[in-house]
Design an enzyme around this catalytic site. Structure first.
Site, PDB file in Angstrom:
ATOM      1  N   TYR B 135       0.861  -1.180   0.000  1.00 13.70           N
ATOM      2  CA  TYR B 135       0.000   0.000   0.000  1.00 13.70           C
ATOM      3  C   TYR B 135       0.895   1.228   0.000  1.00 13.70           C
ATOM      4  N   THR B 138       2.189   7.065   1.412  1.00 13.50           N
ATOM      5  CA  THR B 138       3.091   8.075   1.969  1.00 13.50           C
ATOM      6  C   THR B 138       4.303   8.335   1.064  1.00 13.50           C
ATOM      7  N   GLY B 177       5.232  -0.670   3.828  1.00 10.64           N
ATOM      8  CA  GLY B 177       5.747  -1.965   4.262  1.00 10.64           C
ATOM      9  C   GLY B 177       5.600  -2.980   3.136  1.00 10.64           C
ATOM     10  N   GLN B 330       3.875   0.010  43.002  1.00 17.76           N
ATOM     11  CA  GLN B 330       3.912  -0.930  41.883  1.00 17.76           C
ATOM     12  C   GLN B 330       2.483  -1.200  41.393  1.00 17.76           C
ATOM     13  N   ARG B 333       0.877   1.570  39.397  1.00 18.28           N
ATOM     14  CA  ARG B 333       1.373   1.736  38.024  1.00 18.28           C
ATOM     15  C   ARG B 333       0.915   0.560  37.155  1.00 18.28           C
ATOM     16  N   THR B 422       1.677   6.509  14.973  1.00 20.88           N
ATOM     17  CA  THR B 422       1.944   7.391  13.835  1.00 20.88           C
ATOM     18  C   THR B 422       1.243   6.913  12.562  1.00 20.88           C
ATOM     19  N   GLU B 424      -1.429   4.976   9.999  1.00 22.78           N
ATOM     20  CA  GLU B 424      -2.906   5.024   9.952  1.00 22.78           C
ATOM     21  C   GLU B 424      -3.444   6.258  10.672  1.00 22.78           C
TER      22      GLU B 424
HETATM   23  C1  LIG Z   1      21.962  -0.337  31.837  1.00 22.86           C
HETATM   24  C2  LIG Z   1      22.225  -0.687  33.275  1.00 22.86           C
HETATM   25  C3  LIG Z   1      23.481  -0.516  33.798  1.00 22.86           C
HETATM   26  C4  LIG Z   1      23.756  -0.865  35.113  1.00 22.86           C
HETATM   27  N1  LIG Z   1      25.031  -0.721  35.586  1.00 22.86           N
HETATM   28  C5  LIG Z   1      25.318  -1.196  36.847  1.00 22.86           C
HETATM   29  C6  LIG Z   1      26.659  -1.167  37.340  1.00 22.86           C
HETATM   30  O1  LIG Z   1      27.589  -0.709  36.659  1.00 22.86           O
HETATM   31  N2  LIG Z   1      26.900  -1.702  38.568  1.00 22.86           N
HETATM   32  C7  LIG Z   1      25.899  -2.213  39.338  1.00 22.86           C
HETATM   33  O2  LIG Z   1      26.185  -2.681  40.419  1.00 22.86           O
HETATM   34  N3  LIG Z   1      24.607  -2.234  38.894  1.00 22.86           N
HETATM   35  C8  LIG Z   1      24.305  -1.744  37.672  1.00 22.86           C
HETATM   36  N4  LIG Z   1      23.004  -1.771  37.218  1.00 22.86           N
HETATM   37  C9  LIG Z   1      21.949  -2.297  38.073  1.00 22.86           C
HETATM   38  C10 LIG Z   1      21.034  -1.201  38.606  1.00 22.86           C
HETATM   39  O3  LIG Z   1      21.708  -0.463  39.575  1.00 22.86           O
HETATM   40  C11 LIG Z   1      19.750  -1.836  39.139  1.00 22.86           C
HETATM   41  O4  LIG Z   1      19.064  -2.388  38.060  1.00 22.86           O
HETATM   42  C12 LIG Z   1      18.902  -0.796  39.834  1.00 22.86           C
HETATM   43  O5  LIG Z   1      19.463  -0.498  41.065  1.00 22.86           O
HETATM   44  C13 LIG Z   1      17.446  -1.231  40.023  1.00 22.86           C
HETATM   45  O6  LIG Z   1      17.378  -2.357  40.775  1.00 22.86           O
HETATM   46  P1  LIG Z   1      16.589  -3.654  40.301  1.00 22.86           P
HETATM   47  O7  LIG Z   1      16.978  -3.946  38.927  1.00 22.86           O
HETATM   48  O8  LIG Z   1      16.786  -4.625  41.344  1.00 22.86           O
HETATM   49  O9  LIG Z   1      15.066  -3.205  40.272  1.00 22.86           O
HETATM   50  P2  LIG Z   1      13.937  -3.704  41.278  1.00 22.86           P
HETATM   51  O10 LIG Z   1      14.177  -3.090  42.592  1.00 22.86           O
HETATM   52  O11 LIG Z   1      13.793  -5.166  41.205  1.00 22.86           O
HETATM   53  O12 LIG Z   1      12.694  -2.987  40.622  1.00 22.86           O
HETATM   54  C14 LIG Z   1      11.543  -3.681  40.155  1.00 22.86           C
HETATM   55  C15 LIG Z   1      10.311  -2.884  40.524  1.00 22.86           C
HETATM   56  O13 LIG Z   1      10.132  -2.940  41.941  1.00 22.86           O
HETATM   57  C16 LIG Z   1       9.905  -1.678  42.459  1.00 22.86           C
HETATM   58  N5  LIG Z   1      10.414  -1.595  43.825  1.00 22.86           N
HETATM   59  C17 LIG Z   1      11.552  -2.105  44.305  1.00 22.86           C
HETATM   60  N6  LIG Z   1      11.669  -1.830  45.611  1.00 22.86           N
HETATM   61  C18 LIG Z   1      10.589  -1.121  45.969  1.00 22.86           C
HETATM   62  C19 LIG Z   1      10.117  -0.538  47.186  1.00 22.86           C
HETATM   63  N7  LIG Z   1      10.817  -0.643  48.303  1.00 22.86           N
HETATM   64  N8  LIG Z   1       8.947   0.134  47.178  1.00 22.86           N
HETATM   65  C20 LIG Z   1       8.245   0.235  46.043  1.00 22.86           C
HETATM   66  N9  LIG Z   1       8.619  -0.294  44.884  1.00 22.86           N
HETATM   67  C21 LIG Z   1       9.785  -0.967  44.843  1.00 22.86           C
HETATM   68  C22 LIG Z   1      10.623  -0.729  41.510  1.00 22.86           C
HETATM   69  O14 LIG Z   1      10.066   0.565  41.552  1.00 22.86           O
HETATM   70  C23 LIG Z   1      10.407  -1.406  40.180  1.00 22.86           C
HETATM   71  O15 LIG Z   1       9.189  -0.974  39.639  1.00 22.86           O
HETATM   72  C24 LIG Z   1      22.724  -1.397  35.919  1.00 22.86           C
HETATM   73  C25 LIG Z   1      21.448  -1.550  35.383  1.00 22.86           C
HETATM   74  C26 LIG Z   1      21.186  -1.189  34.086  1.00 22.86           C
HETATM   75  C27 LIG Z   1      19.807  -1.381  33.543  1.00 22.86           C
HETATM   76  C1  LIG Z   2       6.457   1.652  10.700  1.00 21.79           C
HETATM   77  C2  LIG Z   2       5.691   2.441   9.703  1.00 21.79           C
HETATM   78  C3  LIG Z   2       4.990   1.782   8.702  1.00 21.79           C
HETATM   79  C4  LIG Z   2       4.327   2.485   7.723  1.00 21.79           C
HETATM   80  N1  LIG Z   2       3.675   1.802   6.730  1.00 21.79           N
HETATM   81  C5  LIG Z   2       3.125   2.502   5.697  1.00 21.79           C
HETATM   82  C6  LIG Z   2       2.539   1.829   4.586  1.00 21.79           C
HETATM   83  O1  LIG Z   2       2.501   0.594   4.536  1.00 21.79           O
HETATM   84  N2  LIG Z   2       2.043   2.576   3.562  1.00 21.79           N
HETATM   85  C7  LIG Z   2       2.064   3.941   3.576  1.00 21.79           C
HETATM   86  O2  LIG Z   2       1.601   4.553   2.625  1.00 21.79           O
HETATM   87  N3  LIG Z   2       2.591   4.616   4.624  1.00 21.79           N
HETATM   88  C8  LIG Z   2       3.125   3.932   5.686  1.00 21.79           C
HETATM   89  N4  LIG Z   2       3.677   4.617   6.755  1.00 21.79           N
HETATM   90  C9  LIG Z   2       3.656   6.077   6.787  1.00 21.79           C
HETATM   91  C10 LIG Z   2       2.672   6.629   7.796  1.00 21.79           C
HETATM   92  O3  LIG Z   2       1.370   6.438   7.349  1.00 21.79           O
HETATM   93  C11 LIG Z   2       2.979   8.106   8.060  1.00 21.79           C
HETATM   94  O4  LIG Z   2       4.224   8.185   8.667  1.00 21.79           O
HETATM   95  C12 LIG Z   2       1.916   8.717   8.940  1.00 21.79           C
HETATM   96  O5  LIG Z   2       0.773   8.944   8.179  1.00 21.79           O
HETATM   97  C13 LIG Z   2       2.343  10.030   9.583  1.00 21.79           C
HETATM   98  O6  LIG Z   2       2.653  10.958   8.627  1.00 21.79           O
HETATM   99  P1  LIG Z   2       4.028  11.716   8.635  1.00 21.79           P
HETATM  100  O7  LIG Z   2       5.121  10.762   8.777  1.00 21.79           O
HETATM  101  O8  LIG Z   2       4.005  12.594   7.438  1.00 21.79           O
HETATM  102  O9  LIG Z   2       3.992  12.629   9.908  1.00 21.79           O
HETATM  103  P2  LIG Z   2       3.860  14.203   9.934  1.00 21.79           P
HETATM  104  O10 LIG Z   2       2.490  14.604   9.544  1.00 21.79           O
HETATM  105  O11 LIG Z   2       4.978  14.844   9.202  1.00 21.79           O
HETATM  106  O12 LIG Z   2       4.005  14.460  11.488  1.00 21.79           O
HETATM  107  C14 LIG Z   2       5.021  15.280  12.066  1.00 21.79           C
HETATM  108  C15 LIG Z   2       4.399  16.070  13.207  1.00 21.79           C
HETATM  109  O13 LIG Z   2       3.529  17.048  12.668  1.00 21.79           O
HETATM  110  C16 LIG Z   2       2.292  17.023  13.341  1.00 21.79           C
HETATM  111  N5  LIG Z   2       1.239  17.435  12.424  1.00 21.79           N
HETATM  112  C17 LIG Z   2       1.074  17.098  11.133  1.00 21.79           C
HETATM  113  N6  LIG Z   2      -0.027  17.671  10.629  1.00 21.79           N
HETATM  114  C18 LIG Z   2      -0.588  18.394  11.629  1.00 21.79           C
HETATM  115  C19 LIG Z   2      -1.745  19.225  11.743  1.00 21.79           C
HETATM  116  N7  LIG Z   2      -2.560  19.423  10.723  1.00 21.79           N
HETATM  117  N8  LIG Z   2      -2.016  19.776  12.929  1.00 21.79           N
HETATM  118  C20 LIG Z   2      -1.215  19.596  13.966  1.00 21.79           C
HETATM  119  N9  LIG Z   2      -0.101  18.834  13.921  1.00 21.79           N
HETATM  120  C21 LIG Z   2       0.214  18.247  12.767  1.00 21.79           C
HETATM  121  C22 LIG Z   2       2.138  15.606  13.813  1.00 21.79           C
HETATM  122  O14 LIG Z   2       1.294  15.540  14.932  1.00 21.79           O
HETATM  123  C23 LIG Z   2       3.566  15.226  14.161  1.00 21.79           C
HETATM  124  O15 LIG Z   2       3.841  15.622  15.467  1.00 21.79           O
HETATM  125  C24 LIG Z   2       4.335   3.902   7.743  1.00 21.79           C
HETATM  126  C25 LIG Z   2       5.016   4.576   8.762  1.00 21.79           C
HETATM  127  C26 LIG Z   2       5.698   3.859   9.731  1.00 21.79           C
HETATM  128  C27 LIG Z   2       6.433   4.602  10.791  1.00 21.79           C
END
Ligand SMILES: Cc1cc2nc3c(=O)[nH]c(=O)nc-3n(C[C@H](O)[C@H](O)[C@H](O)COP(=O)(O)OP(=O)(O)OC[C@H]3O[C@@H](n4cnc5c(N)ncnc54)[C@H](O)[C@@H]3O)c2cc1C
Ligand SMILES: Cc1cc2nc3c(=O)[nH]c(=O)nc-3n(C[C@H](O)[C@H](O)[C@H](O)COP(=O)(O)OP(=O)(O)OC[C@H]3O[C@@H](n4cnc5c(N)ncnc54)[C@H](O)[C@@H]3O)c2cc1C
Lengths: 664, 664
Positions: B135, B138, B177, B330, B333, B422, B424
């Protein structure tokens, strides 16, 4: 930046001195000069190219990262770059690498928790990169709750060693960046056990790999934990898994600044106060807030420039269509993010000051402001990273379909950025810490104890819980004191409401758990007040340069009024303002968008990003989007052949109705 | 699902008949049976494995997709699957492929816009997949504004052909697509030009590639537009670019159901009303809403199961820590997202009915409800896709650090899903269409014209603009009529406020532009009302099965009260409820979370997902997360060697301080 500037007309509309705004954004003329020079250096170096990043296989991407890290180090030493310059160089290379953890966590951990002797031994090795270190705290089964870690460090008085051990699968270290493949050393956090007694979690320097051949030392199993969000993105980092099977390290490798184990195996506290450790946390979180403004400003820069290039609808008589940046819906999504980028920049700048201030006070044994500073950094980390993650994705959506292309730069920016909401403290867990602090502060109000720092306003609770906003016309919403007052009123009323609800519970902990969602919202209100008030402080400073102050005022007001609009339920339900006043604020907000509009491009130019750093065809400085998108498409490997690989096996038989006999 | 069920205890807590809920979720016992059978078929077929997807290079991923598509087609024909079964098979293969556009857009376009003769010629070819279609609407420079397309189709009376042409770079087709590599045909949208006159955009069937060797036909340049968001994800799709250099097609290949070009080159309308085309749009959008509930439910299923497995904090005496699902933050959310998944499911079901209803009315030449149906589908597409995109990412964050791993399944789910906001119809552009319709409806109220369908409530404007909510205690917020009334009051008050503000502008279009942000918010309010009211309708039906109705009531109330909380500013500023009532609603919401808690796992089990389809270690049915995460890590290519590629060149020289001489 040769060729036609498609955004020249936009740039000519700016009503302020862009060069002066660059200085403000950078923090100082010196910083602008250094960062600008280094940005160009990186951009012009072919080794630092990153435009093919999303196409590399995991192994190639990692190898490419090793190469960039080595090259960066080579340039740093060759050019004898200062620490500041080296920082900017790593920053502009813009590819997550083991060095981030080496410099950002390993070194600070030793600095913060090591004795002077330990620092003398280990820091020079780290500074010269003769060892590579990482920070190994999180475990497979334990993250947020550091006190729940399972890894043990048992003192063996016979050999004067610690035995570091992973007793279970869930005790495997999991996530540390740089651990998987690159690090030779780690600060490993483990439960200290002496004489059968558990003293809780402490840090230990553990060598992981041989310095000769990089093979893991005996007893150590180490590897990478696998693919993460996105292509390119954070997959350049070797987040790792580590199991330790009774690995022995000398007693001196426990980080002993605050507590120590003696030769005899006695656990003792040093005379250095525990609180000193918080200094490091304030430091790390301050850098995260600075990173938030930098990530958000990149996304905003891309979306703003592209919104001025993109045209859609509204053409009269076959003329040009309307630039999408002229649509009010586009402005109401984009401009608050632009304002947030500036807001986070200034609150980050202030946090830097706070860190110095805290450090000085700590050195003078004054711990009075520490809880407040701690809560404030925790809250700001949470607030700015959540807003930035959401903001980047919103910027991507603001670019319509083209924002979904990798070469818009936005998908990778998002994928790299989002874990900032989780690491260094899960954002919700942090908000609950802030809430605890707020509840404590409220509880102490009757005692007459004066709240300090960012909670000073709570000292005026009497007034704030009953005041009525004086806003009577839209222009009143440009008045900083009117704005501040409603933010203060909302924040304190939410805190006090929580405190009152809490007091109805006989068990405080149960109450806290039950009301935690409200408490987190109160914490957000407090943090937004901090951001607004620091922005106002900034704007009230002496600001040189034609029109610069005016622009900052507009941005500050947009940030504040947008926040009111977004959280209107809080403001209204606490009676901090009336529906009528809210509607006036909204009118004012629309008018501010119109005032900002002609300056939008110049305001993102002020970030001073090179096209290399931005890494986005949509965000190109020259706005020459379409020919570059078109050209770039043909570089995809799928276009190497006109007829795709697999056609003969899988498409032709289908079209010819011969699938039945095919072996697929 | 062999081995220990770590979630067995959770499952035993459920207070309702899960099997019966599965029927409700599926829509009917028949659908449950069919979809379940096909899901298992797909899951057990090694060709449909998808666990290595994020590691494949672009070319390998695409080839793998071609293979899966061919295999799917082979199975469909071998097993003589019904249309329904074939749909489920493609659904559970769960990898975006050119076939999605073939079946989802190409076939419907011909069905909707082709004459009977054209349908007779083209549909059998498409049904047997002897041609592959896409289709192509765009363009590089034109998306949302379809009327702005630049591609031309000029009638040449000499040869009885159309000449299809891309006059500019920005007129290149861009995004379709399936276009890039797979399609043999496309419905190309182009400006129809006869005798120098421009008749606007029409659809044309254009053959792109030879059916013999798949080479592009003369005058056609076609290719893939390159990498998109994420690894794996939508990169299995060959979104394409297409340039047409005066390509000639027979006149009969213009889709002529509604308007035609005669042999002489005269442009004439057929006797088929234009409005019929809208039927297709309602159909496509209805499928998008159904997809939203399915994507959101996957994310919610993963996050809910993992939240019951994950423990953090709160252990007493070294016992087990608290399951994070027990934290109120938790829950606050996660549970609204669970409720949203159900809400979107039911509104999607209702939209299916609406589509049938619209189709019947169209066939009876009754166009009276079309504008309402059109606005309603546009609005629901926007609302559900935005909420789903945000919801998936929130689920990812709810999983803490581990949610960031590819094998959590959440990053890919997000990256695949987000463009639904985005394509449709850009979600903001759609909301503005809804707003236009609402303003028209409001304007017609005084004339006594009765609003129909989802706008029926506007007929009660008199009452709704002055009513006060009767809620006096928390339990009142369980009353459907109390809930409905505040949603209706809020929606109509926002619409009327917009209409009043609009009336102050002398130029209506200027007013609409200036107030568009408020208008979009009014549209959201209207759409949320639709979702709530359809959920209420559903719950009020006869619902068999022990405890099932009760659970649906809880979910419905959570959806409604959470929405009130999130948009409290709207409700309060329109005076639809008071702060006191809002606070009662909040108390009720907390209590609902507690009621839902023991049923959470069973409620996601009711989605009846196989582990194959879920594609998430965190969301495994058996909850056996940690050993599987651990095992999976070692499969990353980086772990093929203990010492990483690049060590000798880039790490060793660095550690040994020998970089200076190295050539990097
Ligand atoms: C890209 C990346 C890089 C990292 N790099 C490091 C690094 O270099 N070294 C290192 O040691 N670690 C690293 N980490 C680990 C990171 O510090 C932990 O992922 C982070 O502390 C969150 O802990 P968690 O994954 O156990 O989350 P969790 O605590 O398991 O969270 C899961 C959910 O539980 C909720 N939750 C947890 N406890 C509570 C509470 N008491 N009350 C309410 N809600 C709660 C959270 O809000 C969350 O929604 C990295 C993680 C990422 C993603
Ligand atoms: C994964 C993917 C698959 C797709 N597949 C197809 C497909 O199979 N065939 C096909 O034909 N197309 C396809 N598309 C294209 C898709 O339909 C367009 O990207 C879509 O219609 C949005 O148009 P645009 O990219 O021009 O966005 P834009 O209109 O340029 O949007 C840019 C910004 O301008 C804002 N904006 C635009 N007009 C207005 C207005 N009048 N008032 C206020 N704000 C405005 C928007 O809200 C947005 O924030 C595909 C796109 C994606 C990402």
């Amino acid at each position: 930046m040769e060729g036609v500037d498609h955004l020249a007309q936009e740039r000519s509309k700016a009503q302020f001195d862009v060069d002066q705004m660059k200085v403000i954004w950078a923090g100082s003329r010196h910083t602008l000069e250094v960062s600008d020079r280094i940005a160009r250096l990186v951009a012009s170096d072919p080794v630092f190219r990153k435009d093919n990043r999303t196409l590399l296989s995991r192994k190639d991407l990692f190898k490419n990262t090793l190469q960039k890290a080595a090259h960066a180090w080579k340039r740093i030493t060759e050019l004898r770059l200062s620490e500041e310059e080296a920082y900017w160089l790593r920053h502009y290379v813009d590819q997550p690498a083991y060095t981030d953890l080496h410099w950002g966590m390993f070194v600070p951990a030793i600095k913060g928790s090591g004795t002077e002797e330990q620092q003398k031994k280990w820091l020079p090795l780290a500074y010269k990169m003769q060892i590579i270190g990482c920070y190994a705290q999180t475990e497979l089964g334990h993250g947020s709750n550091v006190q729940g870690l399972e890894t043990t460090a048992t003192f063996d008085p016979k050999t004067d060693e610690f035995v570091i051990n992973s007793p279970t699968l869930t005790s495997s270290k999991w996530w540390p960046g740089g651990l998987g493949k690159a690090s030779t050393h780690a600060v490993v956090y483990a439960r200290l056990i002496t004489d059968g007694q558990d003293h809780g979690v402490h840090g230990f320097i553990v060598q992981l790999r041989s310095l000769d051949d990089h093979l893991p030392l005996p007893g150590i199993i180490v590897g990478d934990i696998g693919m993460k969000f996105g292509s390119g993105a954070y997959n350049s980092m070797d987040n790792g898994v580590l199991r330790l099977d009774h690995v022995r390290i000398p007693r001196e490798q426990m980080l002993m600044r605050v507590s120590q184990v003696t030769r005899e195996g006695k656990y003792v506290q040093s005379n250095v106060p525990r609180q000193l450790l918080y200094g490091t946390m304030v430091y790390v979180r301050q850098t995260i807030v600075a990173d938030a403004s930098s990530a958000l400003s990149r996304a905003v820069c891309i979306a703003t420039r592209y919104s001025a290039v993109r045209r859609q609808f509204g053409s009269q008589d076959g003329g040009l269509e309307t630039q999408v940046i002229d649509y009010k819906t586009q402005q109401s999504r984009l401009f608050p993010l632009l304002a947030s980028a500036y807001a986070f920049r200034f609150v980050g700048e202030w946090l830097k000051w706070l860190y110095t201030d805290v450090t000085e006070k700590l050195q003078a044994n004054d711990f009075s402001t520490l809880p407040e500073a701690h809560a404030c950094t925790a809250g700001l980390k949470s607030l700015t990273t959540s807003a930035t993650a959401d903001g980047i994705e919103e910027c991507r959506k603001l670019c319509g379909g083209h924002g979904y292309l990798s070469n818009s730069g936005l998908p990778e920016l998002f994928a790299v950025y989002v874990p900032a909401c989780t690491y260094e403290g899960d954002n919700i867990v942090l908000l609950l810490q802030v809430a605890r602090f707020l509840m404590k502060t409220v509880a102490q109000l009757p005692s007459g104890k004066k709240p300090v720092g960012t909670t000073t306003y709570m000292g005026r609770a009497q007034h704030l819980i009953q005041c009525r906003s004086s806003a009577q016309k839209a222009e009143d919403w440009l008045n900083p004191s009117v704005i501040l007052e409603v933010f203060e009123a909302r924040a304190i009323r939410m805190s006090i409401a929580c405190a009152q609800d809490l007091s109805k519970f006989s068990n405080q902990e149960e109450g806290f758990a039950e009301l935690s969602s409200n408490l987190a919202e109160a914490a957000v209100a407090h943090c937004q007040l901090i951001v607004v008030s620091k922005f106002i402080d900034k704007v009230q400073q002496d600001i040189p340069g034609k029109g610069v102050k005016k622009q900052l005022e507009i941005l500050c007001n947009i940030y504040a009024l947008y926040t009111i609009h977004k959280h209107l339920g809080d403001f209204l339900s606490t009676g901090s303002l009336t529906a009528k006043q809210a509607s006036l604020a909204n009118d004012q907000l629309r008018s501010l968008y119109s005032q900002l509009r002609p300056n939008a491009i110049a305001l993102v130019d002020a970030f001073n990003f090179t096209d290399h750093y931005l890494g986005s065809i949509l965000g190109r400085y020259d706005g020459n989007v379409y020919p570059n998108l078109y050209e770039e498409a043909w570089k995809d490997p799928l276009n190497e052949s006109v007829v795709p690989d697999g056609y003969r096996e899988y498409v032709q038989p289908l079209l010819k109705n011969q699938l039945r006999n095919a072996r697929l």
